[in-house]
Motif scaffolding. Structure first.
Motif, PDB file in Angstrom:
ATOM      1  N   MET A 181       0.973  -1.330  -0.033  1.00 17.65           N
ATOM      2  CA  MET A 181      -0.159   0.009  -0.065  1.00 17.65           C
ATOM      3  C   MET A 181       0.771   1.165  -0.171  1.00 17.65           C
ATOM      4  N   THR A 182       0.629   2.168  -0.941  1.00 17.41           N
ATOM      5  CA  THR A 182       1.403   3.476  -0.967  1.00 17.41           C
ATOM      6  C   THR A 182       0.591   4.689  -0.566  1.00 17.41           C
ATOM      7  N   ASP A 183       0.992   5.505   0.235  1.00 19.38           N
ATOM      8  CA  ASP A 183       0.226   6.786   0.534  1.00 19.38           C
ATOM      9  C   ASP A 183       1.168   7.933   0.130  1.00 19.38           C
ATOM     10  N   THR A 184       0.520   8.895  -0.262  1.00 19.51           N
ATOM     11  CA  THR A 184       1.141  10.313  -0.688  1.00 19.51           C
ATOM     12  C   THR A 184       1.451  11.024   0.761  1.00 19.51           C
ATOM     13  N   ILE A 185       2.611  11.545   0.653  1.00 25.25           N
ATOM     14  CA  ILE A 185       3.062  12.287   1.716  1.00 25.25           C
ATOM     15  C   ILE A 185       2.316  13.597   1.594  1.00 25.25           C
ATOM     16  N   LEU A 186       1.364  13.915   2.518  1.00 26.32           N
ATOM     17  CA  LEU A 186       0.587  15.118   2.463  1.00 26.32           C
ATOM     18  C   LEU A 186       1.331  15.958   3.535  1.00 26.32           C
ATOM     19  N   PRO A 187       1.491  17.269   3.174  1.00 26.11           N
ATOM     20  CA  PRO A 187       2.331  18.460   4.116  1.00 26.11           C
ATOM     21  C   PRO A 187       1.119  18.621   5.135  1.00 26.11           C
ATOM     22  N   ASN A 188       1.811  19.188   6.390  1.00 27.64           N
ATOM     23  CA  ASN A 188       0.756  19.327   7.115  1.00 27.64           C
ATOM     24  C   ASN A 188       0.387  20.827   7.075  1.00 27.64           C
ATOM     25  N   ASP A 189      -0.753  21.076   7.622  1.00 28.17           N
ATOM     26  CA  ASP A 189      -1.220  22.605   7.576  1.00 28.17           C
ATOM     27  C   ASP A 189      -0.505  23.692   7.942  1.00 28.17           C
ATOM     28  N   GLU A 190       0.739  23.305   8.648  1.00 25.35           N
ATOM     29  CA  GLU A 190       1.624  24.489   9.215  1.00 25.35           C
ATOM     30  C   GLU A 190       2.756  24.791   8.079  1.00 25.35           C
ATOM     31  N   THR A 191       2.758  24.052   6.781  1.00 20.39           N
ATOM     32  CA  THR A 191       3.720  24.458   6.065  1.00 20.39           C
ATOM     33  C   THR A 191       3.496  25.620   5.318  1.00 20.39           C
ATOM     34  N   ARG A 192       4.565  26.373   5.350  1.00 21.14           N
ATOM     35  CA  ARG A 192       4.571  27.622   4.809  1.00 21.14           C
ATOM     36  C   ARG A 192       5.290  27.796   3.283  1.00 21.14           C
ATOM     37  N   ILE A 193       4.694  28.983   2.762  1.00 22.32           N
ATOM     38  CA  ILE A 193       5.399  29.028   1.137  1.00 22.32           C
ATOM     39  C   ILE A 193       6.784  29.545   1.428  1.00 22.32           C
ATOM     40  N   GLU A 194       7.486  28.848   0.736  1.00 26.65           N
ATOM     41  CA  GLU A 194       8.839  29.290   0.387  1.00 26.65           C
ATOM     42  C   GLU A 194       9.367  29.079  -0.977  1.00 26.65           C
ATOM     43  N   GLU A 195      10.594  29.468  -1.558  1.00 28.13           N
ATOM     44  CA  GLU A 195      10.923  28.808  -2.758  1.00 28.13           C
ATOM     45  C   GLU A 195      11.146  27.327  -3.393  1.00 28.13           C
ATOM     46  N   GLY A 196      10.210  27.317  -4.295  1.00 32.11           N
ATOM     47  CA  GLY A 196      10.136  25.632  -4.781  1.00 32.11           C
ATOM     48  C   GLY A 196       9.077  24.997  -4.332  1.00 32.11           C
ATOM     49  N   ALA A 197       8.276  25.501  -3.344  1.00 26.78           N
ATOM     50  CA  ALA A 197       6.957  25.141  -2.816  1.00 26.78           C
ATOM     51  C   ALA A 197       6.207  24.997  -3.900  1.00 26.78           C
ATOM     52  N   LYS A 198       5.242  23.884  -3.949  1.00 21.64           N
ATOM     53  CA  LYS A 198       4.156  23.892  -5.063  1.00 21.64           C
ATOM     54  C   LYS A 198       2.872  24.167  -4.148  1.00 21.64           C
ATOM     55  N   VAL A 199       1.892  25.451  -4.758  1.00 21.78           N
ATOM     56  CA  VAL A 199       0.917  26.049  -3.996  1.00 21.78           C
ATOM     57  C   VAL A 199      -0.293  25.801  -4.858  1.00 21.78           C
ATOM     58  N   THR A 200      -1.255  25.514  -4.338  1.00 19.76           N
ATOM     59  CA  THR A 200      -2.590  25.613  -4.868  1.00 19.76           C
ATOM     60  C   THR A 200      -3.470  26.814  -4.549  1.00 19.76           C
ATOM     61  N   LEU A 201      -3.866  27.682  -5.179  1.00 17.43           N
ATOM     62  CA  LEU A 201      -4.498  28.874  -4.837  1.00 17.43           C
ATOM     63  C   LEU A 201      -5.610  29.444  -5.569  1.00 17.43           C
ATOM     64  N   HIS A 202      -6.288  30.397  -5.203  1.00 19.33           N
ATOM     65  CA  HIS A 202      -7.133  31.175  -6.155  1.00 19.33           C
ATOM     66  C   HIS A 202      -6.557  32.570  -5.926  1.00 19.33           C
TER      67      HIS A 202
END
Length: 160
Positions: free
Chosen positions: A1-22
């Motif tokens: 079984m594989t699970d995708t690593i989900l970042p916790n809600d405290e992950t902050r935006i920095e260079e190289g981060a993938k961001v989903t937004l409006h």
């Protein structure tokens, strides 16, 4: 079984981060010029990949999922200052068809790349073309809502 690593809600935006937004962008008089909220799903991008202007990206640093922010950017942090040297004069007779004020015309630079300009003024002899970005010299409001932040190096990483 594989699970995708989900970042916790405290992950902050920095260079190289993938961001989903409006986001929405408007000029200082309130006229909206771009908006992702009309799409069903928010957009995703990687900070530093060139999809957003540097001034917009800078406003995102430190935000996390659930954050909303409205940032007011001066011209130099948005689309640049309006530069009078970017207004060029051409002989009107050199155009195949007589241009009209406000018309956008495509030109080719020395490297054969497309360059767009807007007809600023015209008379029988001279046509002035403005090659500044249409939003140059304008104060911009950038409103954003962050849905997800994935740190650099964790996009698509799976646990075994």
């Amino acid at each position: 079984m594989t699970d995708t690593i989900l970042p916790n809600d405290e992950t902050r935006i920095e260079e190289g981060a993938k961001v989903t937004l409006h986001f929405s962008v408007s000029i200082e008089n309130g006229i909206e010029i771009d908006n992702t909220r009309s799409r069903e799903e928010p957009v995703s991008l990687v900070i530093g990949d060139g999809n957003l202007l540097a001034g917009f990206e800078k406003a995102l640093f430190g935000l996390r999922a659930g954050d909303r922010r409205t940032v007011h950017l001066p011209p130099e942090e948005a689309f640049g200052d309006w530069n009078p040297e970017n207004v060029q004069r051409f002989d009107t007779v050199k155009f195949e068809q007589r241009p009209e004020i406000g018309q956008m015309i495509e030109f080719e630079d020395k490297a054969k790349a497309s360059l767009f300009g807007v007809v600023k003024s015209i008379n029988d002899d001279i046509t002035e073309i403005d090659f500044n970005h249409p939003l140059a010299g304008k104060n911009i409001s950038f409103e954003v809502e962050i849905f997800k932040v994935t740190p650099q190096g964790q996009q698509g990483v799976k646990l075994m």
